[in-house]
Design a protein around this motif. Structure first.
Motif, PDB file in Angstrom:
ATOM      1  N   TRP A   1       5.641  -5.850  -4.254  1.00  0.00           N
ATOM      2  CA  TRP A   1       5.567  -4.456  -3.835  1.00  0.00           C
ATOM      3  C   TRP A   1       6.179  -3.538  -4.891  1.00  0.00           C
ATOM      4  O   TRP A   1       5.612  -2.497  -5.250  1.00  0.00           O
ATOM      5  CB  TRP A   1       6.275  -4.280  -2.475  1.00  0.00           C
ATOM      6  CG  TRP A   1       6.239  -2.872  -1.952  1.00  0.00           C
ATOM      7  CD1 TRP A   1       5.228  -1.982  -2.121  1.00  0.00           C
ATOM      8  CD2 TRP A   1       7.258  -2.218  -1.204  1.00  0.00           C
ATOM      9  NE1 TRP A   1       5.546  -0.797  -1.493  1.00  0.00           N
ATOM     10  CE2 TRP A   1       6.790  -0.908  -0.931  1.00  0.00           C
ATOM     11  CE3 TRP A   1       8.512  -2.584  -0.714  1.00  0.00           C
ATOM     12  CZ2 TRP A   1       7.534   0.010  -0.203  1.00  0.00           C
ATOM     13  CZ3 TRP A   1       9.244  -1.671   0.014  1.00  0.00           C
ATOM     14  CH2 TRP A   1       8.760  -0.387   0.259  1.00  0.00           C
TER      15      TRP A   1
ATOM     16  N   SER B   1       1.181   1.545  -1.542  1.00  0.00           N
ATOM     17  CA  SER B   1       1.312   0.298  -2.289  1.00  0.00           C
ATOM     18  C   SER B   1       1.850  -0.822  -1.401  1.00  0.00           C
ATOM     19  O   SER B   1       1.542  -1.989  -1.620  1.00  0.00           O
ATOM     20  CB  SER B   1       2.193   0.490  -3.519  1.00  0.00           C
ATOM     21  OG  SER B   1       3.455   0.953  -3.143  1.00  0.00           O
ATOM     22  N   PHE B   2       2.634  -0.456  -0.382  1.00  0.00           N
ATOM     23  CA  PHE B   2       3.085  -1.474   0.572  1.00  0.00           C
ATOM     24  C   PHE B   2       1.869  -2.091   1.262  1.00  0.00           C
ATOM     25  O   PHE B   2       1.747  -3.312   1.389  1.00  0.00           O
ATOM     26  CB  PHE B   2       4.015  -0.842   1.611  1.00  0.00           C
ATOM     27  CG  PHE B   2       4.570  -1.825   2.609  1.00  0.00           C
ATOM     28  CD1 PHE B   2       5.618  -2.660   2.260  1.00  0.00           C
ATOM     29  CD2 PHE B   2       4.039  -1.923   3.882  1.00  0.00           C
ATOM     30  CE1 PHE B   2       6.129  -3.573   3.167  1.00  0.00           C
ATOM     31  CE2 PHE B   2       4.543  -2.842   4.794  1.00  0.00           C
ATOM     32  CZ  PHE B   2       5.594  -3.668   4.434  1.00  0.00           C
ATOM     33  N   TYR B   3       0.945  -1.223   1.649  1.00  0.00           N
ATOM     34  CA  TYR B   3      -0.269  -1.680   2.306  1.00  0.00           C
ATOM     35  C   TYR B   3      -1.097  -2.559   1.359  1.00  0.00           C
ATOM     36  O   TYR B   3      -1.584  -3.619   1.747  1.00  0.00           O
ATOM     37  CB  TYR B   3      -1.065  -0.468   2.772  1.00  0.00           C
ATOM     38  CG  TYR B   3      -2.361  -0.790   3.449  1.00  0.00           C
ATOM     39  CD1 TYR B   3      -2.385  -1.565   4.610  1.00  0.00           C
ATOM     40  CD2 TYR B   3      -3.569  -0.341   2.939  1.00  0.00           C
ATOM     41  CE1 TYR B   3      -3.574  -1.877   5.230  1.00  0.00           C
ATOM     42  CE2 TYR B   3      -4.763  -0.642   3.551  1.00  0.00           C
ATOM     43  CZ  TYR B   3      -4.759  -1.413   4.694  1.00  0.00           C
ATOM     44  OH  TYR B   3      -5.952  -1.728   5.301  1.00  0.00           O
TER      45      TYR B   3
ATOM     46  N   LEU C   1       4.327  -0.660  -6.834  1.00  0.00           N
ATOM     47  CA  LEU C   1       4.818   0.699  -6.649  1.00  0.00           C
ATOM     48  C   LEU C   1       5.101   1.357  -7.996  1.00  0.00           C
ATOM     49  O   LEU C   1       4.764   2.516  -8.213  1.00  0.00           O
ATOM     50  CB  LEU C   1       6.079   0.667  -5.784  1.00  0.00           C
ATOM     51  CG  LEU C   1       6.755   2.015  -5.533  1.00  0.00           C
ATOM     52  CD1 LEU C   1       5.767   2.989  -4.913  1.00  0.00           C
ATOM     53  CD2 LEU C   1       7.951   1.848  -4.620  1.00  0.00           C
TER      54      LEU C   1
ATOM     55  N   ALA D   1       4.509   4.838  -2.219  1.00  0.00           N
ATOM     56  CA  ALA D   1       5.218   3.659  -1.706  1.00  0.00           C
ATOM     57  C   ALA D   1       4.530   3.117  -0.463  1.00  0.00           C
ATOM     58  O   ALA D   1       4.323   1.909  -0.321  1.00  0.00           O
ATOM     59  CB  ALA D   1       6.670   4.010  -1.395  1.00  0.00           C
ATOM     60  N   LEU D   2       4.145   4.028   0.428  1.00  0.00           N
ATOM     61  CA  LEU D   2       3.442   3.617   1.649  1.00  0.00           C
ATOM     62  C   LEU D   2       2.141   2.893   1.315  1.00  0.00           C
ATOM     63  O   LEU D   2       1.864   1.800   1.827  1.00  0.00           O
ATOM     64  CB  LEU D   2       3.117   4.853   2.493  1.00  0.00           C
ATOM     65  CG  LEU D   2       4.110   5.205   3.585  1.00  0.00           C
ATOM     66  CD1 LEU D   2       3.659   6.470   4.305  1.00  0.00           C
ATOM     67  CD2 LEU D   2       4.206   4.045   4.583  1.00  0.00           C
TER      68      LEU D   2
ATOM     69  N   ILE E   1       8.646  -8.633  -1.853  1.00  0.00           N
ATOM     70  CA  ILE E   1       9.328  -7.427  -2.315  1.00  0.00           C
ATOM     71  C   ILE E   1       9.040  -7.205  -3.795  1.00  0.00           C
ATOM     72  O   ILE E   1       8.735  -6.088  -4.229  1.00  0.00           O
ATOM     73  CB  ILE E   1      10.858  -7.571  -2.106  1.00  0.00           C
ATOM     74  CG1 ILE E   1      11.180  -7.822  -0.635  1.00  0.00           C
ATOM     75  CG2 ILE E   1      11.591  -6.338  -2.621  1.00  0.00           C
ATOM     76  CD1 ILE E   1      11.083  -6.631   0.254  1.00  0.00           C
TER      77      ILE E   1
ATOM     78  N   GLN F   1      -1.467 -10.033  -0.409  1.00  0.00           N
ATOM     79  CA  GLN F   1      -0.845 -11.252   0.074  1.00  0.00           C
ATOM     80  C   GLN F   1      -1.804 -11.983   1.017  1.00  0.00           C
ATOM     81  O   GLN F   1      -1.968 -13.187   0.938  1.00  0.00           O
ATOM     82  CB  GLN F   1       0.439 -10.870   0.815  1.00  0.00           C
ATOM     83  CG  GLN F   1       1.368 -12.018   1.116  1.00  0.00           C
ATOM     84  CD  GLN F   1       2.542 -11.533   1.947  1.00  0.00           C
ATOM     85  OE1 GLN F   1       2.401 -10.643   2.779  1.00  0.00           O
ATOM     86  NE2 GLN F   1       3.696 -12.113   1.728  1.00  0.00           N
TER      87      GLN F   1
ATOM     88  N   ALA G   1       0.007  -4.298  -1.201  1.00  0.00           N
ATOM     89  CA  ALA G   1       0.706  -5.566  -1.421  1.00  0.00           C
ATOM     90  C   ALA G   1       0.464  -6.507  -0.246  1.00  0.00           C
ATOM     91  O   ALA G   1       0.223  -7.709  -0.430  1.00  0.00           O
ATOM     92  CB  ALA G   1       2.198  -5.313  -1.609  1.00  0.00           C
ATOM     93  N   LYS G   2       0.491  -5.977   0.973  1.00  0.00           N
ATOM     94  CA  LYS G   2       0.212  -6.777   2.169  1.00  0.00           C
ATOM     95  C   LYS G   2      -1.198  -7.342   2.105  1.00  0.00           C
ATOM     96  O   LYS G   2      -1.436  -8.524   2.348  1.00  0.00           O
ATOM     97  CB  LYS G   2       0.317  -5.886   3.428  1.00  0.00           C
ATOM     98  CG  LYS G   2       1.716  -5.793   3.971  1.00  0.00           C
ATOM     99  CD  LYS G   2       1.953  -6.889   5.014  1.00  0.00           C
ATOM    100  CE  LYS G   2       3.384  -6.864   5.495  1.00  0.00           C
ATOM    101  NZ  LYS G   2       4.074  -8.132   5.291  1.00  0.00           N
TER     102      LYS G   2
END
Lengths: 276, 299
Positions: free
Chosen positions: A110, B287-289, A114, B284-285, A107, B295, B291-292
């Motif tokens: 992210w 950056s979520f991708y 973001l 947000a969508l 989190i 990782q 970040a995944k």
């Protein structure tokens, strides 16, 4: 044998032509600005080959007499302060995020990403309204706070990456030897991650130095930064192109040495994951 | 004795984990104050009817978002944003790869020449925009003057929508291709030259080697560049503000710029915030991708 075939020569020529075009694309605008900056005002709109000797240093001198140096100073003060503050807070946080056993790291990563990617117009609308009410419009404090939204996520993220590349054993060994966590951080981890620390500071300074949007909206004449002040050379009826060229050079020169130092680390700091 | 030492160790570990947490708290506070609070403000405003001059009449609800759906200018702005993003990203990846592959072959004394290709990346965006505005101004541009010698009149790009978008893409590409170049150079260095040699021994041509060996190995880097550049291109502002002012007419107002226009020129703060929220959710969508992805790659 193949090397002498005409097909090979054509390919080689094509390759050279492509390389030359790319070089021209990369270098031409820079050359153009350098030339424009020393053109006499009366010769600006003439083709260079018609008056190649209409050269002067007057453009640099007149910029020196204008408000522009003050704006450069404003840029230095605000970008510098926002970077230093974000380093003080962000470097230890990056270290802890890299080394602590914590839940919620995903989190955190992210949110940091973001914040870096969120459109600045989203930040600036509420900031503007708050600043109008709090009297922070056209103040250093207001602009530095705004720049923290740029520098802090970037610096924390890139320090997280840098500290991840330092072996855990190094920190553990220092603590086994009786160092406190603070000492292990300051005397072992930070020196070991020094290139990353330098790169993070440079990257932070760059985003704040390059900012146009925040300064456009929350500064007025007294704390205006250089990127906004350049626009003053454009007026309703004329554009002072020579001064714009000089100002562009002044805006870029402080960045060049930073880029030369940091370019090797920029890649790692920005993405941290492209090594695949 | 052994018992107590374990306990001391366990105590020490606990102490250390607490120390880590203490290091994060200032950043947590700062991020909340400087970023989360303004973002919450943006969401709040997006549901309000706040007007820069008239203030608020206390209406609160989804009316801004209802308006978004039927706003033709918004759809137009998304189109502009998509065109700028797609063409910009493609051009930057292509040119960045080409330059990186070319530069990789240059060794020895000329290696320092790499720095030349970094200069555009160092120029602040406002200056980039102004430089290209000068190059796209027919009465000033040396390009126009050069073609005039041969009797060729270069069209005035900034007077049509496509021409103006082309100008923005060129300026954006000029300053950002070095970013792709740097990442691809780093990725190329990670590829073993043995692979190329083995392919050559097996009789593969250089072009085949590039497409079947090098390119697949570059994919993670290319994906990363595309995502980063795409997200940055959602934020297009100085280029549009300086080069086209959103024009001709309103034809190059990308979404981010349109939010600025609604907020600060039309004083429709609430509506501008609603557009910003929409953009934010898109970021947000993505950056979520990212970040995944990050990782997965780093573990």
């Amino acid at each position: 044998m193949i090397d002498n075939s005409s097909a090979f020569r054509v390919k080689k020529a094509l390759g050279l032509f492509m390389m030359f075009s790319l070089l021209a694309f990369a270098a031409m605008p820079t050359l153009w600005v350098l030339i424009l900056s020393i053109r006499e005002q009366s010769a600006v709109f003439q083709p260079i080959w018609e008056s190649p000797l209409a050269v002067t240093l007057e453009n640099f001198l007149s910029i020196g007499r204008s408000d522009f140096p003050r704006a450069l100073l404003n840029s230095f003060i605000t970008a510098g302060t926002a970077t230093v503050l974000a380093m003080i807070v962000g470097v230890p946080a990056g270290f802890a995020l890299a080394k602590a056993r914590l839940s919620g790291k995903f989190i955190a990563s992210w949110i940091l990403l973001l914040l870096r990617m969120a459109p600045p117009v989203g930040f600036v609308i509420p900031l503007f309204i708050t600043y109008v009410n709090a009297g922070l419009i056209d103040t250093y404090t207001g602009l530095i706070f705004a720049y923290m939204t740029l520098t802090l996520p970037l610096i924390t993220w890139s320090m997280w990456n840098s500290f991840s590349q330092i072996p855990d054993e190094l920190i553990e060994a220092a603590i086994m030897d009786g160092a406190s966590l603070t000492k292990a951080f300051a005397l072992v981890a930070v020196p070991a991650a020094r290139p990353g620390v330098v790169a993070a500071a440079i990257l932070g300074f760059l985003v704040a130095w390059n900012d146009f949007f925040f300064a456009l909206i929350i500064t007025r004449s007294s704390t205006t930064t250089a990127p906004v002040a350049v626009m003053n050379f454009i007026s309703y009826d004329s554009v002072d192109w020579a001064s714009i060229a000089v100002a562009s050079i002044a805006l870029t020169l402080p960045i060049l040495p930073l880029m030369a130092i940091a370019n090797r680390y920029i890649v790692q700091s920005l993405s941290g994951a492209v090594k695949g | 004795m052994a018992f107590s030492s374990t306990r001391r160790q366990r105590g020490a570990t606990y102490e250390i984990q607490r120390g880590y947490r203490r290091m994060i708290i200032p950043a947590l506070v700062a991020v909340s104050v400087f970023a989360i609070v303004p973002l919450a403000g943006m969401f709040g405003l997006a549901f309000s009817d706040y007007h820069l001059i008239r203030g608020s009449e206390g209406r609160f609800g989804f009316h801004n978002f209802v308006r978004l759906i039927s706003d033709g200018r918004l759809m137009g702005s998304v189109y502009v944003m998509a065109i700028l993003s797609i063409f910009g990203v493609v051009a930057q990846v292509l040119i960045g790869t080409a330059v990186a592959v070319g530069l990789q072959k240059i060794v020895g004394r000329w290696r320092m020449g790499r720095v030349l290709f970094l200069v555009p990346y160092a120029v602040p965006h406002v200056a980039v925009a102004l430089i290209w505005l000068s190059l796209f101004t027919p009465t000033l541009s040396p390009i126009n003057a050069f073609f005039d010698i041969f009797g060729i009149t270069v069209p005035s790009f900034l007077t049509t929508q496509n021409g103006a978008m082309f100008a923005i893409v060129v300026a954006d590409t000029w300053t950002n291709f070095p970013f792709s170049m740097l990442i691809i150079l780093a990725a190329l260095q990670g590829i073993s030259p043995d692979l190329d040699e083995a392919a050559a021994l097996d009789g593969a041509t250089r072009i085949k080697t590039f497409f079947y060996i090098t390119l697949p190995l570059l994919m993670p880097a290319l994906l990363m560049i595309t995502l980063f550049r795409f997200i940055d291109s959602l934020k297009h502002f100085p280029m549009i503000f300086v080069i086209t002012k959103g024009g001709p007419g309103r034809s190059t107002q990308a979404t981010n710029f349109y939010a600025y226009v609604q907020t600060f020129q039309n004083s429709n703060v609430a509506y501008g915030a609603a557009i910003a929220v929409t953009l934010f959710l898109m970021a947000a969508l993505i950056s979520f991708y990212v970040a995944k992805l990050n990782q997965r790659v780093s573990s």
